[in-house]
Design a protein around this motif. Structure first.
Motif, short mmCIF file in Angstrom:
data_model
loop_
_atom_site.label_atom_id
_atom_site.label_comp_id
_atom_site.label_asym_id
_atom_site.label_seq_id
_atom_site.Cartn_x
_atom_site.Cartn_y
_atom_site.Cartn_z
N THR A 19 0.87 -1.18 0.00
CA THR A 19 0.00 0.00 0.00
C THR A 19 0.91 1.22 0.00
N TRP A 20 0.61 2.17 -0.87
CA TRP A 20 1.55 3.26 -1.16
C TRP A 20 0.87 4.60 -0.92
N THR A 21 1.66 5.55 -0.43
CA THR A 21 1.10 6.86 -0.08
C THR A 21 0.89 7.75 -1.29
N GLY A 22 1.49 7.42 -2.42
CA GLY A 22 1.39 8.28 -3.59
C GLY A 22 2.55 9.25 -3.75
N LYS A 23 3.45 9.30 -2.79
CA LYS A 23 4.63 10.16 -2.92
C LYS A 23 5.46 9.71 -4.13
N PRO A 24 5.78 10.64 -5.03
CA PRO A 24 6.48 10.23 -6.26
C PRO A 24 7.97 9.95 -6.02
N ILE A 25 8.58 9.32 -6.99
CA ILE A 25 10.03 9.11 -7.03
C ILE A 25 10.55 9.87 -8.24
N LEU A 26 11.58 10.68 -8.01
CA LEU A 26 12.13 11.50 -9.09
C LEU A 26 13.07 10.68 -9.97
N ASP A 173 2.85 2.50 3.09
CA ASP A 173 2.02 2.89 4.23
C ASP A 173 2.17 1.81 5.30
N PRO A 174 2.95 2.08 6.35
CA PRO A 174 3.21 1.02 7.34
C PRO A 174 1.96 0.58 8.09
#
Lengths: 193, 193
Positions: A19-26, A173-174
């Protein structure tokens, strides 16, 4: 010796995320990631792994027909999905990568050895990429539940690379994690001779 | 994010060693090493790797008939040599390792999937062991130049494990190293989609 916090970050308390927060990776983080992982050791420095970074929704949609159903939602929600692949003709780069000997000939003349070497060392390099991502503070979700032939047809028809496994990357998302599964004890997995 | 010194220790400036100072490795360090490496992720937590720590001269002499000539001297001089192996019947432990689902049946009914999973994940775990050793300040020298069948006959006739690759452990002598070999540039090994 690394300190406790660093050991926790790369192995001890790091978890596989889905489950992922949506914060991008550059993009520059992906360059930095490869530039860390590439230093991990391979046999005769053969470096067979190839990494395809699927950054966009459209790029990841091309994976969908290959994914097992349980891997679809987490893959589409990750910041980036990496196809960890290998080049079956990796040995053509050995005159550059291992100039001390004619290592190209060891593999060019032995297809079984070349395939075994590509798989073993390409997998090791995928493992280094997992650890390198964690070392950079990027969470990972490795997956092997997909159809490799479909991925190879969709992505590698032109260059002949072969898919090995997938790694979702992002900020996990921990709060969505289940309790950690157990590991085998030393005496179950190790022998001392 | 790990600091520069830690990134250097696990990947950036760490090197594969072949000359050893003779400094020993204690049994408790081998336990600590496994207890770090075991936390690396595997598919459905299947944990197929098995590690055989060859600590004594006599134990390593049993390896000699299997080693390629270039790997003999450095192996006999290392503090410990690890046989990174895997258990082809790893799935029998899945009811304990992955209690959420009947994962044992996925592999017990599909020999090709079981073999592929054991090799991929057992190799990943060998990679985690390399990184974990470096993180503990132990130098490593992984090797695949040996005859797997001879090793399996010599060490695994009773338990059915399969050898994958070898790792020498010890304190390396950095003065014996050659200059580092190059790595592929990002654009040679990676695609951005």
């Amino acid at each position: 010796m690394l300190d406790d916090a660093a050991l926790d970050t790369i192995l001890r308390t790091a978890r596989t995320h889905f489950t992922w927060t949506g914060k991008p990776i550059l993009d520059e983080q992906l360059h930095e990631l490869y530039d860390l992982a590439k230093f991990g050791p391979t046999s005769a420095n053969c470096s067979p792994a190839r990494f395809v970074f699927l950054r966009t929704h459209q790029a990841r949609e091309r994976l969908l027909p290959a994914l097992s159903s349980g891997n679809v939602a987490k893959t589409m929600a990750a910041a980036v999905t990496v196809i960890v692949a290998y080049d079956p003709n990796f040995f053509d780069r050995l005159p550059y990568l291992f100039p001390h000997a004619d290592a190209r000939s060891w593999f060019a003349s032995n297809a079984a050895l070349a395939e075994e070497t590509a798989l073993r060392n390409g997998t090791l390099q995928g493992g280094y990429l997992i650890i390198a991502a964690r070392a950079m503070g990027i969470d990972t979700g490795p997956m092997s539940g997909f159809d490799r032939e479909i991925v190879d047809r969709e992505f590698f028809a032109a260059n002949g690379w072969k898919s090995n496994f997938l790694i979702n990357l992002g900020e996990g998302d921990p709060s969505a994690l289940f309790p950690r599964t157990p590991r085998l004890d030393f005496d179950e997995a190790c022998l001392m001779l």
